[in-house]
Design an enzyme around this catalytic site. Structure first.
Site, PDB file in Angstrom:
ATOM      1  N   ASN A 160      -2.541   0.372  -6.780  1.00 18.41           N
ATOM      2  CA  ASN A 160      -2.916   0.617  -5.388  1.00 18.41           C
ATOM      3  C   ASN A 160      -4.403   0.911  -5.334  1.00 18.41           C
ATOM      4  OD1 ASN A 160      -1.971   1.083  -2.570  1.00 18.41           O
ATOM      5  ND2 ASN A 160      -2.981   3.053  -2.899  1.00 18.41           N
ATOM      6  N   GLU A 161      -5.096   0.176  -4.514  1.00 21.14           N
ATOM      7  CA  GLU A 161      -6.535   0.426  -4.324  1.00 21.14           C
ATOM      8  C   GLU A 161      -7.206   0.807  -5.640  1.00 21.14           C
ATOM      9  OE1 GLU A 161      -7.013   3.319  -1.213  1.00 21.14           O
ATOM     10  OE2 GLU A 161      -6.949   1.781   0.330  1.00 21.14           O
ATOM     11  N   GLU A 214      -3.257  -2.308   4.759  1.00 18.03           N
ATOM     12  CA  GLU A 214      -3.205  -0.956   5.338  1.00 18.03           C
ATOM     13  C   GLU A 214      -4.283  -0.817   6.388  1.00 18.03           C
ATOM     14  OE1 GLU A 214      -3.822   2.286   2.654  1.00 18.03           O
ATOM     15  OE2 GLU A 214      -2.501   1.474   1.131  1.00 18.03           O
TER      16      GLU A 214
HETATM   17  C1  GAL Z   1      -5.448   4.502   1.320  1.00 18.32           C
HETATM   18  C2  GAL Z   1      -4.303   4.602   0.333  1.00 18.32           C
HETATM   19  C3  GAL Z   1      -3.050   5.138   0.973  1.00 18.32           C
HETATM   20  C4  GAL Z   1      -3.368   6.325   1.848  1.00 18.32           C
HETATM   21  C5  GAL Z   1      -4.392   5.936   2.860  1.00 18.32           C
HETATM   22  C6  GAL Z   1      -4.774   7.052   3.796  1.00 18.32           C
HETATM   23  O1  GAL Z   1      -6.669   4.580   0.691  1.00 18.32           O
HETATM   24  O2  GAL Z   1      -4.031   3.366  -0.257  1.00 18.32           O
HETATM   25  O3  GAL Z   1      -2.142   5.483  -0.030  1.00 18.32           O
HETATM   26  O4  GAL Z   1      -3.845   7.350   1.041  1.00 18.32           O
HETATM   27  O5  GAL Z   1      -5.574   5.545   2.188  1.00 18.32           O
HETATM   28  O6  GAL Z   1      -5.788   6.666   4.686  1.00 18.32           O
END
Ligand code: GAL
Length: 690
Positions: A141-142, A298
Site C-alpha cells: 500500500n502506498e 483512494e
Molecule cells: C492513504 C492510505 C490509507 C489512509 C489514507 C488516509 O495514504 O493509503 O490507508 O491512511 O491515506 O488519508
C-alpha cells in the site's frame, strides 16, 4: 466504472458486515479493496494462517455482486514480526529506529520482511486465485508513504551492492566527486547511506541513495508480483501510487510493472485552487499510464485526519472531485474508506459511510455519485487527448531539493505545478512525459524544471526541435548531468546551444522581491545574467520594478504554490536591489530557431498572469487554442470517435454557459446549455456520420 473504496471489515463485528453489503448495494458500490492492513489477523503467528474470516467476507461480497481488489496485506507487518526480526525495523538518517505501534514499520531492504511478505502473498494467492469476487491484486500500500528511505546497516549493505553493480571504485569516486571535502573511498565497505552529517551531505551520493531507495521498494513490489504472476496468472495486479503527492518514488520506473495504474489523491483543504492540484496529480497519473485509463484508488468523501485543519468538502465538492478524476482518465472513483472507523489514528477521517450513518448529507451524496458513475458507463476505456506535454522526472526533484542551491525558493515541484496551473487556466489539457518519452505527437513541449539532464535526453530534445517541435524551457533546467555535476561553459550547459543563450551567473531575488521585464511581465525568485548567442530576445530584465511584495523588511514569501505575486509599493527604505542596474537589458525570455522548430527560454520565474500570457502566445504560434473557458473542460474519446466533454463548474455561485452541442449523460439535457454553479455536465458528442 469502479465505485467503492477500502473495506476494513476486520474492524467491525460480523453482523455489521451484513449491513455493509446492503448499504454497498444501495450506493452502487462494485469494487472494494480488502485486507490492506490485515496481516496480523491473517497470520497471527509466523507461518500460521487464519483465512476463515476472509473467506466469509469475500463470499458475502461475491453473493452481493461486489468485486474485490484483494490486498496482499503486506503494507504493515504485525508486532510479532518486528519482535522476531528486530533488524527489519527502519532507521532514519539520524540513526533513530522507527518502532512498531503505527504502520509500515519495515526496512525495504530487509531480507526477513521480503521473505515474509512473499510467503503471505503466496498463501493468499493460492487460496483466492479462483475466488469469483477477485478482480485484481493490490500489492502493499502506498509504497514509501512513511518509510521511503531506510538508513540502517542492512540498507547500507544493500546500497553497497547496488553501487557495485554500477561502478567500480574509481568510477564511484568520479561520479560522486569525492575529491571534494576529502571524501575519497578506498573500499566499498567505507561507503554509507547519506546519514546525518555535520555539514551538507555529498549531493551525488544522496541522489544515488534516493535512486537506490526507490529501486529497493520496487524490488519489494516485484518480489510479490512474481508470486502473483506464477500462482494467479491472468488476474491484473496493481499497487496504489501517490502521484503528485509524494515525490520519493520514481514512478516512471514503476509504471511498466503494474497492470492497472492506480493512485491516491487527497485534496489540500486550505487551498482555494485545490481542484487544479487534483488535475495536476491526475494528469501525472495518466502520464504514468501512457495515456490509457487508470484508476483513482483512494480519495476522500470529506475531511482527512492528517492536515493541520481538516475541513470537510463542501456539498457537491466530492462529486466534482470524483468526476474531475474521471474526466482526466480514471475509470472509476474509489475512496478511503468504506465505513468510518471507531478507533485508531484515522477515526476522524471521512468515509463513504460516516459515523452519523445513512441519515447524513455525506451518505446521500455518496448514493448520488454511485448513480452518476453508472450513467457514465460508456465513458469507460475512452482516452484523454492533449497537444501539450510537460516533461519531468523524479531525479530532478531529488537532486534539486538537496541543500546548497542558489535559492531555496526554486523547486522543481513548484515549477511543475505553476506551469501546469497556467495551462489549466488557459483551458489546455496537458500530458506528462518522462525525458525518455516519445514527444513526436506533441507540437508543444514544456520543460518547466528539468534540472538533471544527461546526454541522451539532451539529444532527444534537440532532435525534437530540429524536426519542427516547439520547446519551452524554464530556468534552472539542464544544469547538471546524471551525477549532479555541472555542465560547464555557460548555463544551462546541456541546453545552451539549443536555446541559443549562454548564461554566466544565477542571480536569485531576495525573499518576496519581484522584477519587471521589458514586455511588462513580472518575474521573481530567480534571474540569470548572460547573453544570447543565436536566440532572439523576447523580453529583457529592466532596472526598475524591484519591489518588496507585502510588508516587513523582506516581504511575504513568493514561490511555494501560491497564485502569483502580490504587487506592493516600495516600502520606505526598501526596494533597491543592487543587482538591478547590472541586469538591465540582459535577456530574460528568449526564442531560438533551431532546425524547423523553436526553443524558448524563460530565465526567471514568471508570476501566474505573465506565465499565462507567454504560454498563450506560444500556444497560438503553435496552433493550439487557449479558450480559458471559465469551466474545467476535458475530453475523453473512444477510437470510434465518440467523445465525452467533461465540463466542470468550480464556481459555486455562477452558472456558466457552454456553446458545445451534445447530450449531457448525467441529466439527459441537450447542449448548448448551462453548467450550473458547482455542477458538472458530461456531454456526449458523436462523430458526424459519413
Ligand atoms: C492513504 C492510505 C490509507 C489512509 C489514507 C488516509 O495514504 O493509503 O490507508 O491512511 O491515506 O488519508
Amino acid at each position: 466504472m469502479y465505485f467503492g473504496g477500502d473495506y476494513n471489515p476486520e474492524q467491525w463485528p460480523e453482523q455489521v458486515w451484513h449491513d455493509d453489503v446492503v448499504r454497498m448495494r444501495e450506493a452502487g458500490v462494485n469494487l472494494v479493496t480488502v485486507g490492506v492492513f490485515s496481516w496480523a489477523l491473517l497470520e497471527p503467528r509466523e507461518g500460521c494462517h487464519e483465512f476463515g474470516w476472509l473467506d466469509r467476507v469475500l463470499d458475502l461480497l461475491d453473493a452481493n455482486g461486489i468485486g474485490v481488489d484483494l490486498a496482499t496485506a503486506t503494507a504493515s507487518p504485525p508486532p510479532w514480526f518486528s519482535a522476531a526480526h528486530p533488524d527489519s525495523l527502519p532507521v532514519d538518517a539520524g540513526g533513530h529506529v522507527l518502532w512498531p505501534g503505527s504502520r509500515q514499520a519495515y526496512c525495504p531492504s530487509s531480507p526477513s520482511y521480503r521473505a515474509a511478505a512473499v510467503r503471505l502473498a503466496r498463501a493468499l494467492a493460492e487460496r483466492y486465485r479462483d475466488h469469483p469476487a477477485l478482480r485484481m491484486w493490490h500489492v502493499g500500500n502506498e509504497y514509501g508513504c512513511h518509510v521511503a528511505r531506510c538508513y540502517c546497516d542492512v540498507s547500507a549493505a544493500a546500497f553497497r551492492d547496488w553501487l557495485r553493480d554500477r561502478y567500480d571504485l574509481p568510477r564511484l569516486n568520479e561520479a560522486w566527486g569525492t575529491r571534494f571535502w576529502s571524501q575519497e573511498y578506498f573500499s566499498f565497505e567505507e561507503v554509507l547511506p547519506p546519514r546525518r552529517t555535520p555539514a551538507v551531505p555529498n549531493p551525488a551520493q544522496a541522489l544515488d541513495f534516493f535512486r537506490f531507495s526507490s529501486a529497493e521498494l520496487l524490488a519489494c513490489y516485484l518480489a510479490e508480483l512474481e508470486v502473483l504472476r506464477e500462482v494467479s496468472p491472468g488476474v491484473p495486479v496493481t499497487t496504489n501510487f501517490m502521484a503528485g503527492l509524494h515525490w520519493d518514488i520514481d514512478y516512471w520506473e514503476w509504471a511498466p510493472h503494474v497492470d492497472v495504474v492506480s493512485t491516491d489523491h487527497y485534496l489540500r483543504a486550505h487551498d482555494p485552487e485545490a481542484h487544479i492540484d487534483l488535475a495536476f496529480a491526475a494528469d501525472i497519473t495518466r502520464g504514468l499510464a501512457g495515456g490509457a485509463p487508470w484508476l483513482l484508488m483512494e480519495h476522500s468523501t470529506g475531511a482527512v485526519n492528517w492536515q493541520p485543519r481538516n475541513i470537510p468538502k463542501t456539498p457537491g465538492q466530492m462529486r466534482r472531485n470524483s468526476l474531475a478524476h474521471v474526466a482526466r482518465g480514471s475509470d472509476g472513483a474509489l475512496f478511503f474508506q468504506w465505513r468510518a472507523s471507531r478507533a485508531g489514528a484515522e477515526k476522524y477521517h471521512s468515509a463513504l459511510l460516516p459515523h452519523a450513518g445513512v441519515d447524513s448529507r455525506v451518505w446521500r451524496e455518496v448514493c448520488e455519485l454511485g448513480a452518476d458513475l453508472r450513467r457514465l458507463e460508456e465513458v469507460e476505456g475512452a482516452r484523454v487527448g492533449a497537444d501539450v506535454a510537460i516533461v519531468f522526472d523524479w531525479q530532478s526533484v531529488w537532486a534539486q531539493e538537496q541543500p546548497g542551491h542558489p535559492s531555496v525558493d526554486m523547486t522543481v515541484r513548484d515549477e511543475l505545478a505553476t506551469w501546469h496551473r497556467a495551462l489549466w487556466k488557459l483551458g489546455v489539457t496537458v500530458d506528462f512525459l518522462p525525458a525518455h518519452g516519445d514527444f513526436s505527437s506533441y507540437p508543444l513541449l514544456l520543460l518547466p524544471s528539468l534540472y538533471v539532464l544527461g546526454e541522451t535526453d539532451r539529444a532527444a530534445l534537440d532532435f525534437y526541435v530540429e524536426g519542427g517541435g516547439t520547446l519551452v524551457v524554464g530556468a534552472y533546467s539542464g544544469v547538471v548531468d546524471e551525477n549532479d555535476a555541472v555542465w560547464t561553459g555557460g548555463y544551462p550547459g546541456a541546453l545552451r546551444d539549443l536555446l541559443g543563450v549562454r548564461m554566466e551567473e544565477f542571480v536569485p531575488l531576495g525573499e518576496g522581491r519581484t522584477v519587471t521585464l521589458s514586455d511588462g511581465s513580472t518575474g521573481g525568485v530567480w534571474r540569470e545574467l548572460g547573453r544570447t548567442t543565436t536566440a532572439e530576445v523576447i523580453a529583457s530584465y529592466t532596472d526598475d520594478g524591484f519591489r518588496l511584495a507585502g510588508s516587513g523588511s523582506e516581504g511575504s514569501v513568493i514561490g511555494g504554490s501560491g497564485g502569483g505575486f502580490p504587487s506592493g509599493d516600495v516600502p520606505p527604505g526598501g526596494g533597491h536591489d543592487p543587482w538591478a542596474r547590472h541586469l538591465a537589458g540582459a535577456p530574460a525570455i528568449t526564442r531560438n530557431e533551431h532546425g524547423s522548430g523553436a526553443a524558448w527560454y524563460v530565465s526567471t520565474r514568471l508570476d501566474d498572469a505573465s506565465l499565462r500570457r507567454l504560454l498563450a502566445r506560444i500556444a497560438a504560434e503553435t496552433g493550439i487554442a487557449t479558450p480559458a473557458p471559465g469551466l474545467e473542460l476535458v475530453r475523453r474519446s473512444h477510437p470510434d470517435g465518440s467523445t465525452y466533454l467533461f465540463a466542470i463548474n468550480h464556481d459555486d455561485k455562477k452558472d456558466v454557459a457552454l456553446a458545445e452541442s451534445g447530450t449531457d449523460l448525467l441529466t439527459t439535457k441537450d447542449f448548448p446549455g448551462t453548467v450550473p454553479a458547482g455542477g458538472i455536465a458530461v456531454i456526449r458528442q458523436r462523430p458526424e456520420a459519413g
